[in-house]
Design a protein around this motif. Structure first.
Motif, mmCIF file in Angstrom:
data_model
loop_
_atom_site.group_PDB
_atom_site.id
_atom_site.type_symbol
_atom_site.label_atom_id
_atom_site.label_comp_id
_atom_site.label_asym_id
_atom_site.label_seq_id
_atom_site.Cartn_x
_atom_site.Cartn_y
_atom_site.Cartn_z
ATOM 1 N N ARG A 21 0.821 -1.208 0.000
ATOM 2 C CA ARG A 21 0.000 0.000 0.000
ATOM 3 C C ARG A 21 0.852 1.253 0.000
ATOM 4 O O ARG A 21 0.476 2.283 -0.531
ATOM 5 N N HIS A 22 2.019 1.171 0.587
ATOM 6 C CA HIS A 22 2.897 2.332 0.718
ATOM 7 C C HIS A 22 4.264 2.020 0.117
ATOM 8 O O HIS A 22 5.230 1.787 0.845
ATOM 9 N N ALA A 69 -8.232 6.107 6.035
ATOM 10 C CA ALA A 69 -7.387 6.212 7.225
ATOM 11 C C ALA A 69 -7.651 5.106 8.228
ATOM 12 O O ALA A 69 -7.047 5.066 9.292
ATOM 13 N N GLY A 70 -8.583 4.190 7.903
ATOM 14 C CA GLY A 70 -8.875 3.094 8.828
ATOM 15 C C GLY A 70 -9.414 3.589 10.157
ATOM 16 O O GLY A 70 -9.020 3.108 11.214
ATOM 17 N N CYS A 71 -10.335 4.550 10.113
ATOM 18 C CA CYS A 71 -10.828 5.163 11.356
ATOM 19 C C CYS A 71 -11.547 4.140 12.229
ATOM 20 O O CYS A 71 -12.409 3.386 11.743
ATOM 21 N N PRO A 72 -11.249 4.100 13.512
ATOM 22 C CA PRO A 72 -11.891 3.122 14.398
ATOM 23 C C PRO A 72 -13.357 3.396 14.658
ATOM 24 O O PRO A 72 -14.075 2.526 15.148
ATOM 25 N N ASN A 73 -13.834 4.604 14.317
ATOM 26 C CA ASN A 73 -15.213 4.971 14.619
ATOM 27 C C ASN A 73 -16.153 4.812 13.431
ATOM 28 O O ASN A 73 -17.291 5.280 13.490
ATOM 29 N N ILE A 74 -15.708 4.169 12.350
ATOM 30 C CA ILE A 74 -16.519 4.103 11.135
ATOM 31 C C ILE A 74 -17.870 3.426 11.378
ATOM 32 O O ILE A 74 -18.888 3.860 10.835
ATOM 33 N N GLY A 75 -17.909 2.385 12.183
ATOM 34 C CA GLY A 75 -19.167 1.692 12.432
ATOM 35 C C GLY A 75 -20.188 2.606 13.090
ATOM 36 O O GLY A 75 -21.351 2.689 12.669
ATOM 37 N N PHE A 98 2.719 8.937 10.084
ATOM 38 C CA PHE A 98 1.598 8.415 10.867
ATOM 39 C C PHE A 98 0.414 8.024 9.995
ATOM 40 O O PHE A 98 -0.515 7.365 10.452
ATOM 41 N N CYS A 99 0.418 8.413 8.719
ATOM 42 C CA CYS A 99 -0.798 8.391 7.908
ATOM 43 C C CYS A 99 -0.881 7.154 7.023
ATOM 44 O O CYS A 99 0.116 6.725 6.426
ATOM 45 N N ASN A 100 -2.086 6.609 6.890
ATOM 46 C CA ASN A 100 -2.303 5.386 6.123
ATOM 47 C C ASN A 100 -2.810 5.647 4.705
ATOM 48 O O ASN A 100 -3.156 4.721 3.985
ATOM 49 N N VAL A 101 -2.871 6.911 4.290
ATOM 50 C CA VAL A 101 -3.290 7.241 2.931
ATOM 51 C C VAL A 101 -2.112 7.033 1.981
ATOM 52 O O VAL A 101 -0.964 7.333 2.317
ATOM 53 N N LYS A 102 -2.382 6.526 0.786
ATOM 54 C CA LYS A 102 -1.334 6.251 -0.195
ATOM 55 C C LYS A 102 -0.592 7.524 -0.594
ATOM 56 O O LYS A 102 -1.170 8.614 -0.603
ATOM 57 N N THR A 103 0.666 7.380 -0.959
ATOM 58 C CA THR A 103 1.495 8.493 -1.407
ATOM 59 C C THR A 103 1.937 8.252 -2.848
ATOM 60 O O THR A 103 2.231 7.120 -3.233
ATOM 61 N N GLY A 104 1.980 9.327 -3.628
ATOM 62 C CA GLY A 104 2.430 9.205 -5.008
ATOM 63 C C GLY A 104 2.009 10.412 -5.816
ATOM 64 O O GLY A 104 1.774 11.499 -5.272
ATOM 65 N N LEU A 105 1.919 10.243 -7.137
ATOM 66 C CA LEU A 105 1.464 11.307 -8.023
ATOM 67 C C LEU A 105 -0.034 11.149 -8.231
ATOM 68 O O LEU A 105 -0.486 10.166 -8.835
ATOM 69 N N PRO A 106 -0.839 12.086 -7.750
ATOM 70 C CA PRO A 106 -2.290 11.950 -7.852
ATOM 71 C C PRO A 106 -2.794 12.105 -9.288
ATOM 72 O O PRO A 106 -2.113 12.667 -10.152
ATOM 73 N N ALA A 107 -3.997 11.623 -9.527
ATOM 74 C CA ALA A 107 -4.669 11.788 -10.814
ATOM 75 C C ALA A 107 -5.189 13.221 -10.937
ATOM 76 O O ALA A 107 -5.304 13.942 -9.938
ATOM 77 N N ILE A 259 -8.084 15.826 20.858
ATOM 78 C CA ILE A 259 -6.901 15.066 21.268
ATOM 79 C C ILE A 259 -7.261 13.588 21.257
ATOM 80 O O ILE A 259 -8.215 13.166 21.907
ATOM 81 N N GLY A 260 -6.499 12.790 20.499
ATOM 82 C CA GLY A 260 -6.754 11.359 20.407
ATOM 83 C C GLY A 260 -5.474 10.552 20.492
ATOM 84 O O GLY A 260 -4.367 11.095 20.453
ATOM 85 N N GLN A 261 -5.616 9.247 20.601
ATOM 86 C CA GLN A 261 -4.480 8.336 20.671
ATOM 87 C C GLN A 261 -4.004 7.968 19.267
ATOM 88 O O GLN A 261 -4.794 7.574 18.409
ATOM 89 N N TYR A 262 -2.712 8.074 19.011
ATOM 90 C CA TYR A 262 -2.141 7.603 17.754
ATOM 91 C C TYR A 262 -2.143 6.085 17.730
ATOM 92 O O TYR A 262 -1.774 5.432 18.708
ATOM 93 N N LEU A 263 -2.567 5.509 16.601
ATOM 94 C CA LEU A 263 -2.534 4.066 16.383
ATOM 95 C C LEU A 263 -1.715 3.792 15.127
ATOM 96 O O LEU A 263 -1.997 4.346 14.069
ATOM 97 N N GLN A 264 -0.729 2.945 15.233
ATOM 98 C CA GLN A 264 0.183 2.660 14.126
ATOM 99 C C GLN A 264 -0.523 1.837 13.042
ATOM 100 O O GLN A 264 -0.942 0.704 13.290
ATOM 101 N N PRO A 265 -0.625 2.351 11.804
ATOM 102 C CA PRO A 265 -1.349 1.616 10.764
ATOM 103 C C PRO A 265 -0.657 0.344 10.292
ATOM 104 O O PRO A 265 -1.309 -0.688 10.100
ATOM 105 N N THR A 266 0.665 0.414 10.046
ATOM 106 C CA THR A 266 1.408 -0.755 9.572
ATOM 107 C C THR A 266 2.799 -0.740 10.204
ATOM 108 O O THR A 266 3.205 0.235 10.839
#
Length: 324
Positions: A21-22, A69-75, A98-107, A259-266
């Motif tokens: 993914r990254h 971003a894999g948000c824990p509150n989606i449900g 910290f971020c789980n969004v893909k990086t690259g050249l956007p469309a 203010i929230g807790q950081y959670l490691q995506p990968t």
């Protein structure tokens, strides 16, 4: 019996995709993912309300930060028909640790996206909508014009909906901020994410004092717009640094702090340095109120857009109370 997710360790929502993914993080060493404490637990999504929101999002070919971003509150949020739409694609020009969004050249930008967002907002019957985006450093205005177009489309198709935006920093994009403020969102959110000593390793493409100045300038351009910012704990910050950050935000006249807790995506992302207990979040909340914020949301599972609609109503009520 409700299913409980051990966030990011065992998530049934994850896609079966063998591709990295990254790719930009492939060279980085693995960072073991620490097991999360009992207080970081949520119900798995799957309610009828979640399914209906999911169907509308898919039908309109929309991207949500909730998923990306894999948000824990989606449900919880999607069950209530609350969604945060992510505009300008799902590929970011930056690679924050910290971020789980893909990086690259956007469309290229999708000219039809503002109308799709407006239609989805109306179909969901949203009283309050949150719009965020990836960083688009490749665009001359950083995507400011697209933000303005989305706001205008929502106003046209769902006039009673209040609008909250969560923007990038528009670094080195003259006139971009002014264009977004002219569109008159109800809430302007830009997250500092962490204390300045962490920027080099956590948010290397950004500048702490530029982000502060951006928030301050929103108030200078339009004092009626609520301003908001958020940080994550557990990235190695010290208590005195968090308190100084609060003072910096109040100097910029920011109304609302999350203010929230950081959670490691990968394993390729920044490791969690500490899981901060709920009582420490409550202590920070009390201190922030004492420093003058109109509203504070502080808990392990707090995210920028969690309960955004209810929080907006509280903001309006507290402003009215402060003004007498």
């Amino acid at each position: 019996m409700a299913v409980v997710l051990d966030l990011l360790n065992d998530d049934p929502r994850k896609k079966d995709d063998s591709r990295p993914r990254h790719p930009e993080k492939a060279h980085k060493p693995d960072q073991p993912i620490a097991r999360k404490p009992e207080w970081i637990r949520v119900k798995a999504p799957g309610s009828p309300g979640w399914a209906e929101t999911n169907a509308i999002v898919k039908a309109n070919k929309l991207v949500t930060v909730c998923e990306e971003a894999g948000c824990p509150n989606i449900g919880e949020c999607w069950d209530k028909k609350h969604a945060t739409f992510m505009i300008m694609g799902d590929v970011c020009t930056r690679a924050c640790a910290f971020c789980n969004v893909k990086t690259g050249l956007p469309a290229p930008l999708d000219a039809g996206e503002p109308a799709h967002i407006g239609e989805a907002t109306a179909r969901l019957g949203l009283s309050h909508v949150v719009i965020t985006s990836v960083d688009r450093d490749d665009l001359d205005d950083g995507g400011a014009g697209h933000f303005a177009a989305v706001i205008a489309a929502i106003r046209a198709m769902s006039p009673s909906t209040t609008i909250e935006i969560l923007t990038p920093d528009f670094l080195r994009k003259p006139g971009a901020l002014e264009r977004v403020v002219e569109a008159k969102p109800d809430v302007f959110n830009h997250n500092l994410e962490t204390v300045p000593s962490n920027y080099l390793t956590v948010r290397p493409g950004a500048r702490y004092f530029h982000s502060l100045r951006l928030l301050q300038k929103v108030k200078e351009l339009d004092p009626d717009i609520f301003t908001k910012s958020g940080i994550m704990l557990g990235l190695g910050e010290e208590r005195n640094e968090v308190l100084q950050l609060m003072d910096d935000l109040r100097s910029a006249e920011v109304d609302f702090l999350t203010i929230g807790q950081y959670l490691q995506p990968t394993r390729k992302h920044h490791p969690v340095k500490a899981f901060v207990p709920p009582e420490q979040f409550k202590a920070y909340e009390s201190i922030a109120y004492a420093k003058g914020f109109l509203l504070v949301a502080s808990s392990p599972l707090t995210r920028s857009s969690h309960h955004a609609g209810e929080d907006f109503e509280r903001l309006r009520a507290r402003r009215r109370g402060a003004r007498g």
